[in-house]
Design a protein around this motif. Structure first.
Motif, PDB file in Angstrom:
ATOM      1  N   LEU A  70     -55.556  12.419  18.118  1.00  0.00           N
ATOM      2  CA  LEU A  70     -55.614  13.818  17.973  1.00  0.00           C
ATOM      3  C   LEU A  70     -56.900  14.349  17.377  1.00  0.00           C
TER       4      LEU A  70
ATOM      5  N   HIS B  37     -59.873  13.445  19.073  1.00  0.00           N
ATOM      6  CA  HIS B  37     -60.151  14.228  20.530  1.00  0.00           C
ATOM      7  C   HIS B  37     -60.581  15.593  20.005  1.00  0.00           C
ATOM      8  N   HIS B  38     -59.934  16.176  19.082  1.00  0.00           N
ATOM      9  CA  HIS B  38     -60.490  17.553  18.743  1.00  0.00           C
ATOM     10  C   HIS B  38     -61.733  17.801  18.234  1.00  0.00           C
ATOM     11  N   GLU B  39     -62.307  16.852  17.558  1.00  0.00           N
ATOM     12  CA  GLU B  39     -63.485  16.719  17.319  1.00  0.00           C
ATOM     13  C   GLU B  39     -64.671  16.772  18.375  1.00  0.00           C
TER      14      GLU B  39
ATOM     15  N   GLU C 294     -63.865  17.879  21.454  1.00  0.00           N
ATOM     16  CA  GLU C 294     -63.878  19.259  21.874  1.00  0.00           C
ATOM     17  C   GLU C 294     -64.726  20.291  21.274  1.00  0.00           C
TER      18      GLU C 294
ATOM     19  N   ASN D  54     -51.114  24.490  18.378  1.00  0.00           N
ATOM     20  CA  ASN D  54     -51.690  24.551  19.537  1.00  0.00           C
ATOM     21  C   ASN D  54     -51.375  23.223  20.305  1.00  0.00           C
ATOM     22  N   PHE D  55     -50.701  22.222  19.438  1.00  0.00           N
ATOM     23  CA  PHE D  55     -50.185  20.953  19.881  1.00  0.00           C
ATOM     24  C   PHE D  55     -48.840  20.755  19.912  1.00  0.00           C
TER      25      PHE D  55
END
Length: 694
Positions: free
Chosen positions: A352, A355-357, A359, A633-634
């Protein structure tokens, strides 16, 4: 004590040289169809794909005196030959010291849900034979001094049924099977792309009659596209999964798989909602999964923003340095993303966070020359402060070295050698990576003999949708070997491939060519490269590890619109040599819509998060926590228990996609075989159920 493995041994297990193919047979026949003069080759069975599963089917059928031919887009260029991980896994039944038996193994294989119980048992009981036959062919699986196979734990494997030849296990499998196929005289047609299945008319009695392919070597003035026909009575779809479906992918370039072929033929697909995602280096460089010892060495993981600043981002997610380092380690045998492992500060928080990095526009690296940095306010990293399961493993492995690169070199020097072959020295420089799509767990629906719903067509390997929601790491390699053998046994028992197929296919060929020409429109405004960019962006951004019901619905509308445009205008491309690739992107557009259709159905009917994806929902029951607080948000839905007991079936009518569900096939574990009672079924061949029409 350091493990000193001579360089020549490292070289042999890393640079696996593949056998040279003999020249393909000639085409002794040709027909006029659809305005083209097309060569025809007659055989009993065509295997589409030259990976480990397809080669197993070809070898076993040839041993049974079948007239079998392999057709491959790129021999030794698919996932079996070109993909892997630190010590790529083969998952098979273990010895009694691990408390193993076939029924327990079957339960473990199907434990993720949405998998047929009989299939899981077949994979378990067939695994011993599959492994032994690979060893007989020369696969160098490691043994102890008493002849036992060395084992370890892998993803979704609490017993320890995994074994490995190193990072190139599946390539070595392809090598030994290819050598055997060549020795047996199996004909190979390389650089040949299957594009359309030929099937007789009439329901429910449709059956396979052959396959249309594009073969650049066969291009002539009368056949500028290089179309060829393979006439056969049995067809095995073994060309792997749809690797090109995602932009963020660890598949080798050019892996399109068999699902588009199957969809256009009206063959049912199952479990398309289920894939595997995990950390790995992308295809732009050297695509490889970063599981096992890459992360068990516990390198420092960090990101770099557009201004070149480093970010120790995992420290925002985990509460202590010990917790952070221990969960990096656990990615070794909890490699695939799984939604529930985002909870309770589990290992999928790593996915997670990475993935966020991405984005945020940041690039993520692992540095094997630095230990994990401390969480703010906590103590520095220390091998003496790790969770018990981690410290026990490292202690047993003798991996008490100070730096990650030294721990990695001790545990698995092949992991370092592999990247060096591709001009990446992880002993000297950080390694860039991301969360990527890695495997399709769903695929073509098959029965216990690998049969599809179209008579005469079988599927094995990643093309076959046999795996359910999750699977132990390496179970896919085993499944391909087990079902490759079973498919060959069934085709051999049927006799349909005993000799080359007779009868003409002129009308079927003309119809197939007419369809192909309707897609290939060189001047179409719907350009091939634009189709690729649109499909891959949509799937990576809207159907990756995190998605919402609204995003999926919108993505489905976009996929439908693209296929409508292709139907109206065809696909534009440059030269005739790109015709095969244009048709493959037509297939990928169809597969994308099929996946999103299944996913939309699943989520709209309340489906929750499981192996492949977290279904984010503000009303979801599950809320991941980080050191900095709730990750609102998740928030995501939990999986419904009832969904584990069924599979989503997708079928393409040529106009639209039809969705249905079916219950998993059940296996009665109380039912026992009895020799005298059951032997006649084997002797007479009734075990093959040859009278059944799918």
């Amino acid at each position: 004590m350091e493990s000193l493995v001579p360089q020549e041994i490292l070289d042999a297990l890393t640079d696996v040289e593949m056998p040279r193919l003999v020249s393909a047979p000639s085409f002794d026949e040709q027909i006029e169809a659809g305005g083209f003069v097309v060569p025809v080759y007659r055989t009993g069975c065509v295997v589409v794909g030259s990976g480990a599963a397809g080669l197993r089917a070809a070898v076993e059928l040839k041993r049974r005196c079948g007239a079998v031919t392999v057709v491959s887009q790129s021999a030794w260029g698919g996932t079996s030959a070109c993909s892997g991980s630190d010590k790529q896994t083969l998952h098979t039944a273990n010895s009694a010291d691990q408390g193993d038996n076939f029924r327990k193994m079957a339960r473990a294989i199907r434990s993720g849900g949405s998998m047929d119980e009989d299939t899981a048992y077949i994979e378990a009981v067939g695994s011993a034979r599959a492994m032994a036959s690979l060893q007989y062919l020369g696969l160098p699986l490691p043994q102890d001094t008493l002849g036992g196979t060395l084992r370890y734990k892998t993803d979704h494997d609490e017993t320890g049924r995994a074994t490995s030849c190193g990072p190139r296990t599946s390539r070595l499998m392809v090598k030994v099977l290819a050598q055997e196929a060549i020795r047996l005289g199996v004909p190979f047609f390389n650089h040949t792309t299957a594009v359309r299945i030929l099937a007789t008319d009439g329901n429910p009695d449709r059956r396979v009659a052959g396959v249309l392919a594009v073969r650049p070597k066969s291009r002539t003035d009368e056949n500028p596209l290089g179309l060829v026909i393979y006439r056969c009575e049995a067809l095995v779809l073994a060309a792997g999964g749809p690797g090109e479906l995602y932009r963020d992918s660890v598949f080798p370039n050019g892996c399109f798989g068999s699902l588009g072929l199957a969809l256009e033929a009206g063959i049912e697909l199952v479990n398309l909602t289920e894939s595997q995602f995990g950390i790995g280096t992308r295809r732009e460089g050297f695509p490889w999964n970063l599981s096992g010892t890459y992360v068990q060495a516990m390198p420092h993981i960090y990101s770099v923003d557009r201004d070149g600043r480093e970010h120790h981002f995992l420290a925002d997610y985990y509460r202590t340095t010990q917790e952070l380092a221990s969960n990096i380690f656990r990615k070794g045998y909890q490699w695939p993303f799984h939604s529930t492992r985002m909870l309770d500060f589990g290992s999928s928080l790593v996915d997670l966070a990475i993935h966020h990095e991405g984005e945020l526009g940041r690039r993520v690296f692992m540095d094997f020359n630095r230990n994990p940095l401390p969480v703010s306010g906590d103590q520095p990293f220390s091998l003496k402060r790790l969770d018990v399961d981690v410290s026990t493993y490292l202690g047993n492995a003798g991996a008490g070295q100070e730096l990650p690169i030294d721990r990695l070199r001790h545990m698995n020097p092949l992991a370092i050698e592999l990247y060096r072959r591709y001009k990446i020295d992880i002993a000297k420089e950080p390694l860039e990576f991301a969360v990527n799509n890695q495997h399709m767990n769903g695929g073509i629906a098959v029965d216990i003999w690998g049969r599809t719903n179209l008579e005469g067509i079988y599927s094995v390997g990643e093309a076959a949708g046999t795996h359910g929601v999750t699977r132990p790491g390496g179970a896919a390699l085993n499944a391909g070997q087990v079902f490759g053998t079973r498919v060959a046994e069934h085709i051999g028992a049927s006799g349909r491939a005993a000799s080359p197929a007779a009868g003409d296919v002129d009308a079927l060929a003309a119809s197939a060519i007419e369809h192909v020409v309707s897609i290939l429109k060189p001047d179409s405004p719907v350009r091939m490269d634009a189709v690729r960019l649109e499909v891959q962006a949509r799937m990576s951004e809207k159907a990756g590890i995190l998605c919402t019901q609204e995003e999926i619905a919108n993505a489905l509308e976009g996929a439908r619109s693209l296929n409508d445009r292709i139907g109206e205008s065809g696909i534009g491309f440059g030269r005739d040599g790109e015709a095969g690739r244009a048709l493959q992107w037509h297939h990928m557009a169809l597969v994308s819509e099929a996946v999103l259709t299944a996913l939309d159905h699943y989520v709209e009917n309340g489906g929750g998060s499981r192996g492949a994806r977290a279904i984010c929902d503000p009303d979801g029951e599950a809320l991941p926590m980080a050191r900095t607080g709730p990750l609102s948000n998740f928030r995501f839905r939990l999986e419904k228990e009832s969904d584990k007991h069924q599979q989503i079936v997708v079928k393409y009518t040529g106009v639209t996609f039809v969705i249905s569900t079916r219950e998993n096939r059940h296996l009665d574990e109380d039912e026992k075989a009895f020799f005298e009672r059951d032997w006649p079924a084997w002797l007479t061949g009734s075990i093959y159920d040859l009278q059944m029409t799918n």
